[in-house]
Write an enzyme that holds these catalytic residues in place. Structure first.
Site, short mmCIF file in Angstrom:
data_model
loop_
_atom_site.label_atom_id
_atom_site.label_comp_id
_atom_site.label_asym_id
_atom_site.label_seq_id
_atom_site.Cartn_x
_atom_site.Cartn_y
_atom_site.Cartn_z
N SER A 35 -15.50 -1.03 43.92
CA SER A 35 -16.96 -1.07 44.04
C SER A 35 -17.65 0.06 43.27
O SER A 35 -18.87 0.07 43.12
CB SER A 35 -17.36 -0.99 45.51
OG SER A 35 -16.88 0.22 46.03
N GLY A 86 -9.36 -7.19 39.22
CA GLY A 86 -8.72 -6.40 38.16
C GLY A 86 -8.26 -7.32 37.02
O GLY A 86 -8.36 -6.96 35.85
N ASP A 87 -7.78 -8.49 37.38
CA ASP A 87 -7.32 -9.44 36.36
C ASP A 87 -8.51 -9.96 35.55
O ASP A 87 -8.43 -10.16 34.34
CB ASP A 87 -6.59 -10.62 37.02
CG ASP A 87 -5.42 -10.14 37.86
OD1 ASP A 87 -4.83 -9.11 37.51
OD2 ASP A 87 -5.13 -10.78 38.88
N GLY A 92 -16.96 0.80 40.08
CA GLY A 92 -16.95 0.55 38.64
C GLY A 92 -15.66 0.96 37.98
O GLY A 92 -14.58 0.52 38.38
P1 ATP Z 1 -6.70 -6.67 41.75
O1 ATP Z 1 -5.34 -6.02 41.78
O2 ATP Z 1 -7.08 -7.34 43.05
O3 ATP Z 1 -6.87 -7.61 40.60
P2 ATP Z 1 -7.67 -4.03 40.95
O4 ATP Z 1 -7.39 -3.03 42.01
O5 ATP Z 1 -6.80 -4.05 39.76
O6 ATP Z 1 -7.78 -5.51 41.57
P3 ATP Z 1 -10.48 -3.28 41.12
O7 ATP Z 1 -10.67 -1.88 40.68
O8 ATP Z 1 -10.49 -3.56 42.59
O9 ATP Z 1 -9.16 -3.86 40.40
O10 ATP Z 1 -11.62 -4.21 40.48
C1 ATP Z 1 -11.82 -4.39 39.09
C2 ATP Z 1 -13.31 -4.39 38.79
O11 ATP Z 1 -13.96 -5.44 39.53
C3 ATP Z 1 -14.03 -3.11 39.17
O12 ATP Z 1 -13.94 -2.16 38.11
C4 ATP Z 1 -15.46 -3.62 39.40
O13 ATP Z 1 -16.14 -3.80 38.18
C5 ATP Z 1 -15.22 -5.00 40.02
N1 ATP Z 1 -15.15 -4.92 41.50
C6 ATP Z 1 -14.04 -4.96 42.27
N2 ATP Z 1 -14.36 -4.82 43.58
C7 ATP Z 1 -15.70 -4.69 43.64
C8 ATP Z 1 -16.65 -4.51 44.70
N3 ATP Z 1 -16.27 -4.43 45.98
N4 ATP Z 1 -17.96 -4.40 44.36
C9 ATP Z 1 -18.36 -4.46 43.08
N5 ATP Z 1 -17.51 -4.64 42.04
C10 ATP Z 1 -16.20 -4.75 42.30
#
Ligand code: ATP
Length: 311
Positions: free
Chosen positions: A226, A254-255, A228
Site C-alpha cells: 500500500s 507484485g506480478d 507504493g
Molecule cells: P504478490 O507476491 O502477492 O504478487 P508482492 O508482495 O510481490 O505481491 P506488493 O508490494 O504487495 O507485491 O504489491 C505490488 C504493487 O501493487 C505495490 O507496489 C502497489 O503499487 C500495489 N499494491 C499492492 N497492495 C496494495 C494496497 N494494499 N494498496 C494500494 N496498492 C497496492
C-alpha cells in the site's frame, strides 16, 4: 518482436469458498474456481490485458498441463511450453471465515535431460523476444542456479531479463556474473536476501540497495504494498507515492507490477512513466477479486494520482 514470459512451475489453482472449514470432517463445497496459476502466468494474463504481444513458456505435463494450455488458448494467449513427463501440480486455497488456508503441491521433479532440453527450447524462443520475464520458483530437480543459466543464454542474445524470484534462486543470480536487467523484490524478500530486517524506512532502503550484491543490476524495484515502491535505476533512487485505495484482493499485485515493468521496457518509457505504469497495474490488480486481472477503466485516474520523487 514480443515479450517472453517464463513459468517453470505453473499450477492449476483451485479456490474453495466455505462458510466454515471443519477439520477432521467432511466439507462439501459448491463454490469452486479453477484457474491457470503460478506467478509467471499472472504476469502473462496482465500483459495480455494491456495488449502486449507475448509468448508464454515454461514446463507443463499431464492433464493439468493440458488444462493450462487450454486456458491460455481460451484467453487467446500465445504459448509454447516444453512438455515434461511429470504432472503439473494443483494448488488449493480454502477461503473460510475471512481466512485463507493454502495447500501447495511441490510439483513434478524435472530430470536433467528435461532441464537441458528446456534451455534449448528457451534459446530458440529468444529469437523473437524483446524482453524476457522470469517469475516464481524453480521446480524440484533443477539446480538452484538454473535461472543463472537462463539469464546467461538471454544476455548472450542481448535480450534483457526481468527476474521476480526469491530465496536461493535470487541469491545465486546476484552472486553470479550473469545479471538480469531488473529485479522486483518486496521488503520481505529484500530482508531475507540481505539477512537483516528492513521496513519501509527510505534511508534504510536506500542504504540496502547500495549493497554490492546489486552491482550490475540496472533496476532494483522494491514493491511496498500500500506504500507504493522504492526503486534504484543505476545511480538514481526514486520513491513512488501512491494514493490510498479500497482493495479487494492484493494477491498477485507484485506480478501485475512486473507486467508493468516489462511492458514499460518494451514501450521505452522513461523512469517516471515506467514506475507509474508498474504501480498502477499493481493497484488495479489489488482492486479485483481475480488474481492477475486488471480493469483498465480506472487506469488513467490512478496514474494521475501517483507521484514519483527522486530521493
Ligand atoms: P504478490 O507476491 O502477492 O504478487 P508482492 O508482495 O510481490 O505481491 P506488493 O508490494 O504487495 O507485491 O504489491 C505490488 C504493487 O501493487 C505495490 O507496489 C502497489 O503499487 C500495489 N499494491 C499492492 N497492495 C496494495 C494496497 N494494499 N494498496 C494500494 N496498492 C497496492
Amino acid at each position: 518482436m514480443s515479450i517472453l514470459t517464463v513459468t517453470m512451475n505453473p499450477s492449476v489453482d483451485i479456490a474453495y469458498q466455505l462458510p466454515t472449514f471443519k477439520l477432521d470432517d467432511v466439507n462439501r463445497v459448491s463454490n469452486v474456481n479453477k484457474s491457470a496459476g503460478g506467478k509467471g502466468l499472472n504476469v502473462t494474463r496482465v500483459l495480455k490485458e494491456i495488449d502486449e504481444d507475448l509468448t508464454a513458456t515454461g514446463l507443463v505435463g499431464g492433464d493439468l498441463g493440458n488444462y493450462i494450455k487450454s486456458q491460455l488458448d481460451q484467453g487467446a494467449i500465445h504459448h509454447d511450453f516444453y512438455q515434461i513427463k511429470g504432472n503439473t501440480r494443483n494448488c488449493i486455497a480454502i477461503l473460510h471465515e475471512g481466512m485463507q488456508t493454502e495447500i501447495l503441491e511441490s510439483g513434478p521433479t524435472i530430470s536433467d535431460v528435461e532441464g537441458e532440453a528446456f534451455k534449448n527450447h528457451f534459446e530458440s524462443l529468444l529469437k523473437d523476444a524483446e524482453v524476457v520475464s522470469i517469475s516464481g520458483s524453480t521446480p524440484s530437480g533443477l539446480a538452484t542456479d538454473y535461472y543463472v543459466e537462463l539469464i546467461m543464454i538471454a544476455n548472450a542474445k542481448e535480450v534483457p531479463v526481468v527476474l521476480d524470484t526469491s530465496g536461493e534462486s535470487l541469491r545465486q543470480v546476484l552472486l553470479s556474473g550473469h545479471k538480469p536487467k531488473v529485479i522486483k523484490p518486496n521488503v520481505d524478500e529484500l530482508s531475507q536476501l540481505l539477512g537483516r530486517e528492513l521496513d519501509k524506512d527510505l534511508n534504510l532502503l536506500k542504504e540496502a540497495l547500495q549493497d554490492s550484491l546489486f552491482n550490475g543490476v540496472e533496476w532494483v524495484i522494491v514493491s511496498l504494498g500500500s506504500e507504493g515502491a522504492f526503486a534504484k535505476h543505476n545511480d538514481l533512487y526514486y520513491k513512488v507515492d501512491i494514493p490510498t485505495i479500497d482493495i479487494v484482493n492484493p494477491v498477485g499485485s507484485g506480478d501485475s507490477t512486473v507486467a508493468g515493468i516489462v511492458s514499460g521496457i518494451t514501450r521505452n518509457y522513461d523512469d517516471v512513466a515506467l514506475l507509474k505504469h508498474a504501480n498502477v497495474l499493481g493497484m488495479l490488480n489489488a482492486q479485483e477479486e481475480i488474481t492477475g486481472h486488471v480493469n483498465l477503466n480506472h487506469y488513467e485516474a490512478l496514474f494521475n494520482k501517483i507521484q514519483v520523487r527522486g530521493v
